[in-house]
Each structure stands twice: as structure tokens, then as C-alpha cells.
Write an enzyme that holds these catalytic residues in place. Structure first.
Site, short mmCIF file in Angstrom:
data_model
loop_
_atom_site.label_atom_id
_atom_site.label_comp_id
_atom_site.label_asym_id
_atom_site.label_seq_id
_atom_site.Cartn_x
_atom_site.Cartn_y
_atom_site.Cartn_z
CE LYS A 166 -4.08 6.42 -10.56
NZ LYS A 166 -5.26 5.67 -10.20
CG ASP A 194 -7.65 5.00 -12.39
OD1 ASP A 194 -9.06 5.32 -12.25
OD2 ASP A 194 -7.18 4.33 -11.77
CD GLU A 220 -8.82 1.38 -13.11
OE1 GLU A 220 -8.28 0.84 -14.14
OE2 GLU A 220 -8.28 1.59 -11.89
CD GLU A 246 -9.90 1.61 -7.66
OE1 GLU A 246 -9.38 1.47 -9.09
OE2 GLU A 246 -9.42 1.98 -6.96
CG ASP A 269 -7.88 -4.55 -4.08
OD1 ASP A 269 -7.56 -5.61 -3.44
OD2 ASP A 269 -7.24 -3.58 -4.46
CG HIS A 296 -7.57 -1.84 -7.75
ND1 HIS A 296 -7.54 -1.94 -6.15
CD2 HIS A 296 -7.31 -0.95 -8.08
CE1 HIS A 296 -6.98 -0.68 -5.79
NE2 HIS A 296 -6.84 -0.11 -7.02
CD GLU A 330 -3.75 -1.17 -10.72
OE1 GLU A 330 -4.84 -1.85 -10.37
OE2 GLU A 330 -3.67 0.01 -10.72
CA CA Z 1 -7.92 2.76 -10.21
#
Ligand code: CA
Length: 377
Positions: A166, A194, A220, A246, A269, A296, A330
Site C-alpha cells: 500500500k 497500490d 494500481e 476495482e 471485482d 480485485h 489477489e
Molecule cells: Ca486496490
């Protein structure tokens, strides 16, 4: 066969240790599960991504019109629901509610025909998939340079060959933690970053240039999902592949991303973009544009199982190659007490690989005791 009942299960669990991504802290995990019962004894399960109380309201609203319908008419029901609410819900919560319903209908279809959903979607292209670890979030105390490096090394030890960090906490800090994680895992394990659309294009390009030498597999959600021009600017400025999707919905939404060539890797997703019916169509569109797609996944075992059913049918990203680039799962490693508890047998990884469930429908069974444990009134 007729639908006799639709239940929207709202679940919640407090976390032992809160964690943060670029835009918020989590101290609770929630889940919104859809159960559809039929007059022939088959029960289907689905899941909605998104704010659980709001998707519950959406599913309850749609449910009234589903009673008495034939659950095998998934395409008809999808079109009916979409058309009825189109004026108010081409994206967002409405499509997330519809996704959970569609997934549950595919579970029923599989149970009716005694076949896994992937079999009915065209048959499997693979038996298992490589998973990447999603984790490396921020904690309340401690030095992120140290605890993120330790967590990353732990994933390598578990057998993961790829993981996602992240970012979005400020360019300087992002560069420092990305370097620390790359150093901890060595050159041979894939690393993605991301930002959860924390940046504008200017900052995203600045960050990307400063980590370009660290062999980042994808960047991302660098910028907000509405800003396709920003995506294109970031994509043009960097050699790092740009991922996102996503927060995108239906084939119409992904049509814009594809025709504008705004992303290198699309991440629908399944529990959000329109369910298995719609995400199969999105995967076919993605292939026609020569773009990669990975799901996702941020849900419970139901969402993971639905994602795996979809992944069984997604073409490899280099179909004529002897060493094809396969879609990546993921695999959320953050604390989620509900995730596996609702399954009678958990979906696990072995050395970073996850088998696609082969039982009827989604290939999973639900532990009803766990539903009771996490239920909120
Ligand atoms: Ca993400």
C-alpha cells in the site's frame, strides 16, 4: 425451478489490530452475503463488495421482484434488474447488489447441473492459479520501514512469489517503504504498489519515476477512477504497467477504459462489477483489446470462490506463448475473522498457489454457525 426466498446476510467482526490504507483506518470487517433459496432445494450464495448496510438495502429492494422467477435465467434477470434501475444505478451500489445476486444464481445453476460454475461458463483453462499476497498495510505503532519489511519477508517464507504494498502516504514515505520492501524480498519476487487513488497525475508520476528502478510489476489506482485522462498521463509517463478497475462497473464502464487505453491491467471485482455473468463479458472484451486482467478480491470465501471460478475461464495474457502470463489471484492476508470462518473448508494457498474449487456451483459449502456468530441485527 422457482426462487422462493432471497436473504441478505449482514455480518461484522471487530479486528484485533486496526490497519490503514491511504484513505482510511479499518477496525472492523463487514460482509454482505446473498442467499437465494429455490423450490427444488438448491440454495445459492453470493457476495456484494461495498458498504454492507447499503448493498443489503439494494439486495432487499431487488429481492421483491425475484420471488417466483426461474433462477436459471441469469441473463434475463440481469438485464431486467439493470434496465429497471438503470436511471439511478449504472454504477456503484446498485451494480454491487446485482453482482451478489448474479453470483448466487450461478451457484444455483451449478448445483442444478451438478457442475462447477466454470464448466458452465465454457470450461476451465487451468486447475489452479498463482496468488499474490495483499497486505503491507499501516499499523498504529512501530516503524513502517521495519514492520513492512518483516511482513514482506514473511510472505516470501510462506511461498508467495508476488505481493502488493500500500502506498499513497506521501511520495517521500512511499519511496522509502517501497525500497525497504524490495530490499527485504530480493529481486526475484514480484512487487506491486497500490495507491487506492490517493494521488493526482502529477504526484503519481513523481512517485512512479522514483520507484521505476525497483522493478514494480504494476502501479494500481494511481489516480481517481473518474480521471481516465489522468490514468493516460501516468501511463504515458512511466514504464511501470498501470492497473485499475476495482471502482469500475459493467461492460459499459470497462468499454470506456478500454477504448481510451487508460490502463494496462484491468481489475474488475466479481462481487462489484456485475457478477460472473458480466465479468465473463468484461474478460472477453479485455482480451479483444490485448490488455491483461486480474480480479480485485477483498471479500470472504464466497467472493474468493467466485473469483476463482471466473479465473478458471480467463485466457492467459499471452495465449500463444510457451511460457504464458497467467492471471493472478489477489489473496488478502489482512485480518478478516469472517473470511474463511463462513466456509466449511477454507480456501488456502500452497506455496503461493490456490486450487480452483471443483464442486458444484461456486464449489464451496457454508458454515451456518459462523453466519450466526457474525450476524448483526
Ligand atoms: Ca486496490
Amino acid at each position: 425451478m422457482k426462487i422462493t426466498r432471497v436473504t441478505a446476510h449482514l455480518l461484522s467482526a471487530k479486528l484485533q489490530e486496526p490497519f490503514a490504507y491511504s484513505r482510511a483506518w479499518y477496525d472492523t470487517r463487514t460482509a454482505m452475503l446473498v442467499e437465494i433459496e429455490t423450490d427444488e432445494g438448491h440454495t445459492g450464495w453470493g457476495e456484494c463488495y461495498g458498504p454492507a448496510r447499503m448493498t443489503q438495502a439494494v439486495v432487499k429492494e431487488i429481492a421483491t421482484s425475484l420471488i417466483g422467477c426461474d433462477p436459471l435465467r441469469t441473463e434475463f434477470l440481469w438485464q431486467e434488474i439493470y434496465a429497471r434501475y438503470r436511471d439511478h444505478g449504472q454504477k456503484g451500489l446498485l451494480i454491487q447488489g446485482l453482482s451478489g445476486i448474479d453470483i448466487a444464481l450461478w451457484d444455483i445453476r451449478g448445483k442444478h447441473f451438478n457442475a462447477p460454475a466454470y464448466q458452465l461458463l465454457g470450461g476451465a483453462l487451468r486447475d489452479d492459479v498463482q496468488a499474490y499476497a495483499t497486505g503491507l498495510y499501516r499499523r498504529k505503532g512501530g516503524d513502517p520501514l521495519q514492520y513492512l519489511a518483516e511482513e514482506a519477508a514473511g510472505y516470501v517464507e510462506e511461498g508467495f512469489r508476488a505481493m502488493k504494498l500500500k502506498v499513497g502516504f506521501g511520495v517521500a514515505e512511499d519511496v522509502a517503504v517501497t525500497r525497504a520492501v524490495r530490499q527485504a524480498i530480493g529481486p526475484d519476487v514480484a512487487l506491486m504498489i497500490d495507491a487506492n487513488h490517493a494521488y493526482d497525475a502529477v504526484s503519481a508520476i513523481k512517485l512512479g519515476r522514483l520507484v521505476e528502478d525497483l522493478d514494480i510489476s504494476w502501479f494500481e489506482e494511481p489516480v481517481p477512477p473518474e480521471d481516465l485522462a489522468g490514468y493516460k498521463a501516468v501511463k504515458a509517463a512511466l514504464t511501470i504497467p498501470i492497473a485499475g478497475g476495482e471502482c469500475e462497473f459493467t461492460r459499459q464502464g470497462f468499454r470506456e477504459v478500454l477504448t481510451q487505453r487508460a490502463m494496462d491491467i484491468l481489475q474488475p471485482d466479481i462481487c462489484s462489477a456485475g457478477g460472473l455473468s458480466e465479468c465473463k463479458k468484461i474478460a472477453d472484451m479485455v482480451m479483444a483489446f490485448g490488455v491483461r486482467t486480474n480480479p480485485h478480491v477483498w471479500g470472504t470465501g464466497i467472493g474468493i470462490a467466485a473469483s476463482l471460478q471466473w479465473m478458471a475461464t480467463v485466457p492467459s495474457h499471452s495465449p500463444v506463448s510457451l511460457s504464458p502470463t497467467e492471471p493472478l489471484l489477489e489473496f488478502d492476508r489482512t485480518e478478516h475473522p469472517i473470511r474463511q470462518a463462513i466456509l466449511t473448508s477454507p480456501i488456502v494457498h500452497r506455496q503461493g498457489r490456490v486450487s480452483i474449487p471443483t464442486g458444484p456451483g461456486l464449489g464451496i459449502d457454508i458454515n451456518r454457525d459462523a453466519l450466526q456468530d457474525f450476524k448483526i441485527a
